[in-house]
Write an enzyme that holds these catalytic residues in place. Structure first.
Site, mmCIF file in Angstrom:
data_model
loop_
_atom_site.group_PDB
_atom_site.id
_atom_site.type_symbol
_atom_site.label_atom_id
_atom_site.label_comp_id
_atom_site.label_asym_id
_atom_site.label_seq_id
_atom_site.Cartn_x
_atom_site.Cartn_y
_atom_site.Cartn_z
ATOM 1 N N ILE A 67 -9.035 10.146 -3.769
ATOM 2 C CA ILE A 67 -9.521 8.565 -2.692
ATOM 3 C C ILE A 67 -8.252 7.934 -3.150
ATOM 4 C CG2 ILE A 67 -11.730 8.855 -3.983
ATOM 5 C CD1 ILE A 67 -11.369 7.593 -6.455
ATOM 6 N N ASP A 100 5.325 -6.052 -10.116
ATOM 7 C CA ASP A 100 4.781 -5.892 -8.998
ATOM 8 C C ASP A 100 3.248 -5.810 -8.178
ATOM 9 O OD1 ASP A 100 5.645 -4.453 -6.510
ATOM 10 O OD2 ASP A 100 4.714 -2.203 -7.049
#
Length: 282
Positions: free
Chosen positions: A15, A133
């Site tokens: 996925i 991030d």
């Protein structure tokens, strides 16, 4: 692949895919539920810093769990050749995907996402975790539709021996990285606030605040930090939203809002509904 993983979980389709491995959908017979399994191959980790991140990420996720706006870690299985991190299963689309599809989000929708992101960051920062991030690609949606901060591969702990440590090292993604990171200065958790402010800017306008033809040009634009609101892109954006962005995407770190302060901003408190707000200019 780690045998202990196959003994404990039933693995299904891929996925997602990252730099060092893949994400598979998996099923736990003991829990009777589906999860996401991040499978990292250690042979691909040539850089020692990558190995350090690999070891640190599960620890940081465990420290932060559970929180409604952070992807929850379920299990971590370490073997000689791989590391398997089992996490809650999220929807296939990220905030980035929604931004690409819709191009520009309404202030109400953007405010709902920003509130959840700021709640996640406030939790991280209260425990000394700096994500480093924050970007739309790392903002997932739980099966219940709730925004979830993910991917703590670049995250670090800033609390050391009961005190607060300043951080160093160029980490992040060009459009979203704070200027103090690029300038080689010591920095703290407020780099995440800058990044979150950039996410908000792009949600409301469809364009990044600092752009360029290359990563280097983007970095140079970030360091200049000349935040503008082009009339064509921001014609329908409220002054309250612009006020919050100025206070988050602020070059002067001492004046940049904390996550807790940003959560108290009128634009967040009113859910992006500016009809009852007094005009905010300047």
């Amino acid at each position: 692949m780690c045998e202990a993983l196959k003994d404990t979980y039933q693995l299904f389709e891929e996925i997602g895919r990252g730099k060092f491995g893949t994400v598979l959908r998996c099923f736990s017979p003991t829990r009777n539920d589906f999860f996401a399994c991040k499978l990292v191959e250690k042979r691909l980790l040539v850089d020692p810093s990558d190995r350090e991140c690999l070891e640190t990420e599960p620890k940081i996720m465990t420290l932060l769990s559970p929180h409604p706006n952070i992807v929850q870690i379920i299990d971590a299985i370490d073997s000689e050749d791989s590391l398997c991190v089992v996490m809650e299963l999220c929807r296939a689309d990220t905030l980035y995907d929604r931004m690409v599809t819709q191009h520009v989000l309404s202030e109400a929708e953007a405010a709902a996402y920003m509130k959840q992101l700021l709640q996640a960051l406030a939790h991280c920062h209260s425990l000394g975790v700096v994500h480093r991030d924050v970007k739309p690609e790392n903002l997932l949606f739980g099966l219940n539709g709730r925004l979830k901060l993910a991917d703590f591969g670049s995250a670090v702990l800033s609390f050391l021996q009961g005190g607060k440590a300043m951080l160093e090292g160029v980490v992040g993604t060009p459009y979203y990285v704070a200027p103090e990171v690029l300038m080689g200065r010591l920095y703290d958790e407020r780099v995440d606030i800058w990044s979150a402010g950039v996410v908000m800017y792009i949600m409301l306008s469809g364009i990044p605040p600092f752009d360029g033809e290359s990563a280097q040009e983007i970095f140079e634009a970030v360091v200049r930090s000349n935040l503008r609101f082009p009339p064509r892109a921001f014609r329908l954006v409220s002054s309250a939203a612009k006020d919050l962005m100025r206070k988050m995407v602020c070059r002067d770190v001492s004046r940049r809002l904390s996550a807790e302060q940003a959560l108290c901003h009128p634009w967040i408190l009113n859910g992006g509904d500016t009809s009852s707000m007094t005009d905010m200019t300047g």
